[in-house]
Design an enzyme around this catalytic site. Structure first.
Site, mmCIF file in Angstrom:
data_model
loop_
_atom_site.group_PDB
_atom_site.id
_atom_site.type_symbol
_atom_site.label_atom_id
_atom_site.label_comp_id
_atom_site.label_asym_id
_atom_site.label_seq_id
_atom_site.Cartn_x
_atom_site.Cartn_y
_atom_site.Cartn_z
ATOM 1 N N GLU A 46 -9.741 -1.691 5.085
ATOM 2 C CA GLU A 46 -10.390 -1.476 6.376
ATOM 3 C C GLU A 46 -11.642 -2.355 6.488
ATOM 4 O OE1 GLU A 46 -8.613 0.025 8.336
ATOM 5 O OE2 GLU A 46 -7.864 1.971 7.676
ATOM 6 N N ASN A 64 -7.829 -3.175 13.953
ATOM 7 C CA ASN A 64 -9.221 -3.343 13.523
ATOM 8 C C ASN A 64 -9.366 -4.476 12.505
ATOM 9 O OD1 ASN A 64 -8.095 -2.290 11.229
ATOM 10 N ND2 ASN A 64 -9.405 -0.491 11.094
ATOM 11 N N ASP A 110 0.846 -1.202 0.000
ATOM 12 C CA ASP A 110 0.000 0.000 0.000
ATOM 13 C C ASP A 110 0.878 1.247 0.000
ATOM 14 O OD1 ASP A 110 0.932 -0.198 2.642
ATOM 15 O OD2 ASP A 110 -0.968 -0.977 3.385
ATOM 16 N N HIS A 144 -7.524 -4.882 9.718
ATOM 17 C CA HIS A 144 -7.190 -4.599 8.314
ATOM 18 C C HIS A 144 -5.925 -5.328 7.876
ATOM 19 C CE1 HIS A 144 -4.757 -0.658 9.300
ATOM 20 N NE2 HIS A 144 -3.943 -1.678 9.240
HETATM 21 C C1 GLP Z 1 -0.648 -0.323 8.659
HETATM 22 C C2 GLP Z 1 -0.390 -0.907 7.259
HETATM 23 C C3 GLP Z 1 -0.475 -2.373 7.309
HETATM 24 C C4 GLP Z 1 0.138 -2.827 8.593
HETATM 25 C C5 GLP Z 1 -0.822 -2.511 9.712
HETATM 26 C C6 GLP Z 1 -0.302 -2.814 11.089
HETATM 27 O O1 GLP Z 1 -1.348 0.821 8.665
HETATM 28 N N1 GLP Z 1 -1.145 -0.416 6.179
HETATM 29 O O2 GLP Z 1 0.180 -2.931 6.174
HETATM 30 O O3 GLP Z 1 0.356 -4.188 8.557
HETATM 31 O O4 GLP Z 1 -1.284 -1.211 9.569
HETATM 32 O O5 GLP Z 1 0.606 -1.863 11.495
HETATM 33 P P1 GLP Z 1 1.646 -2.085 12.660
HETATM 34 O O6 GLP Z 1 2.569 -3.146 12.182
HETATM 35 O O7 GLP Z 1 2.346 -0.765 12.804
HETATM 36 O O8 GLP Z 1 0.898 -2.498 13.852
#
Ligand code: GLP
Length: 239
Positions: free
Chosen positions: A141, A134, A65, A136
């Site tokens: 989302e 959440n 992303d 995702h």
């Molecule tokens: C982010 C990314 C995801 C990531 C997730 C968890 O916003 N878009 O690819 O895996 O949220 O983030 P974190 O690893 O900082 O908990």
């Protein structure tokens, strides 16, 4: 459904395990097409890959992303993060990182082009994933269709709040992003989901053992034939 779950004692050990899976895939295919995620979770994995001087020189990378609205040179872009944590220290040319063109005037055409680029590369063989609090994956989302492809999305409030630690304040977090869709992610040959910390315990359990529902986008992984989950002890507490 085949989901292999590894529980590591801590985030560092989880990262070493994930790095070993990536190195193994690269040993089998130096030209690996690797999907890379950002956020806090894969950091230990990238550190370990850099520490072991993994050879990514023939690999092709695709971002999961990318934020919309940041300057291309901003180090907080997903591309900038991968450059800083992985490809830069390994001396890999920036051109090996494929990303959706989030500055395109016609964003939906750019998203379609990204899908085509993935296909032209032969598809993503190994896709790294984190999981949002959440549920995702990427920036898909809750409510995202399992049929979704690469597209423009609005970030959930929880995502903006969680990611504000990378931006200073919630007001500085972009409100939109382009993300691979859930159907895009499910096309990858092997999914490697990483989860660390107590804040992921409940959602990881819902994703892997609950109903498959767009309310928990990561539950779509249950529909894939080859998933490896690496969780630290805290994230695995509810499995
Ligand atoms: C982010 C990314 C995801 C990531 C997730 C968890 O916003 N878009 O690819 O895996 O949220 O983030 P974190 O690893 O900082 O908990």
């Amino acid at each position: 459904m085949t989901i292999e779950i590894h529980v590591a004692p801590d985030a560092g050990a989880a990262g070493r395990l994930a790095a070993e899976i990536i190195r193994d895939a690269l040993r089998k295919d130096p030209g690996l097409v690797l999907g890379v995620a950002t956020g806090g979770t894969p950091r230990c994995t990238y550190e370990e890959l850099v520490r072991s001087a993994v050879d990514l020189s023939s690999a092709t990378l695709f971002l999961l992303d990318e934020y919309v609205g940041l300057d291309g040179a901003d180090p907080r872009t997903c591309r900038g993060t991968i450059r800083a944590q992985l490809t830069g220290p390994l001396g890999i040319d920036d051109e090996r990182i494929n990303a959706p063109d989030v500055d395109a005037v016609d964003l939906s055409a750019a998203c379609a082009r990204y899908e085509a680029d993935i296909d032209d590369a032969g598809g993503i063989a190994l896709q790294l994933l984190g999981i949002g609090r959440n549920g995702h994956i990427g920036f898909n989302e809750p409510g995202s269709s399992f049929e979704s492809l690469t597209r423009l999305v609005q970030l959930a409030d929880t995502t903006i709040s969680d990611n504000s630690r990378f931006f200073g304040s919630p007001a500085d977090v972009p409100t939109h992003a382009v993300t691979q869709g859930i159907a895009t992610v499910l096309r990858a040959g092997h999914l490697l989901l990483l989860a660390n910390g107590a804040s992921k315990a409940e959602v990881l359990s819902a994703a892997l053992t609950g109903p498959t529902t767009p309310d928990v986008p990561a539950s779509a992984l249950q529909l894939h034939g080859h998933v490896t989950v690496i969780a630290d002890a805290e994230a695995a507490a509810r499995l």
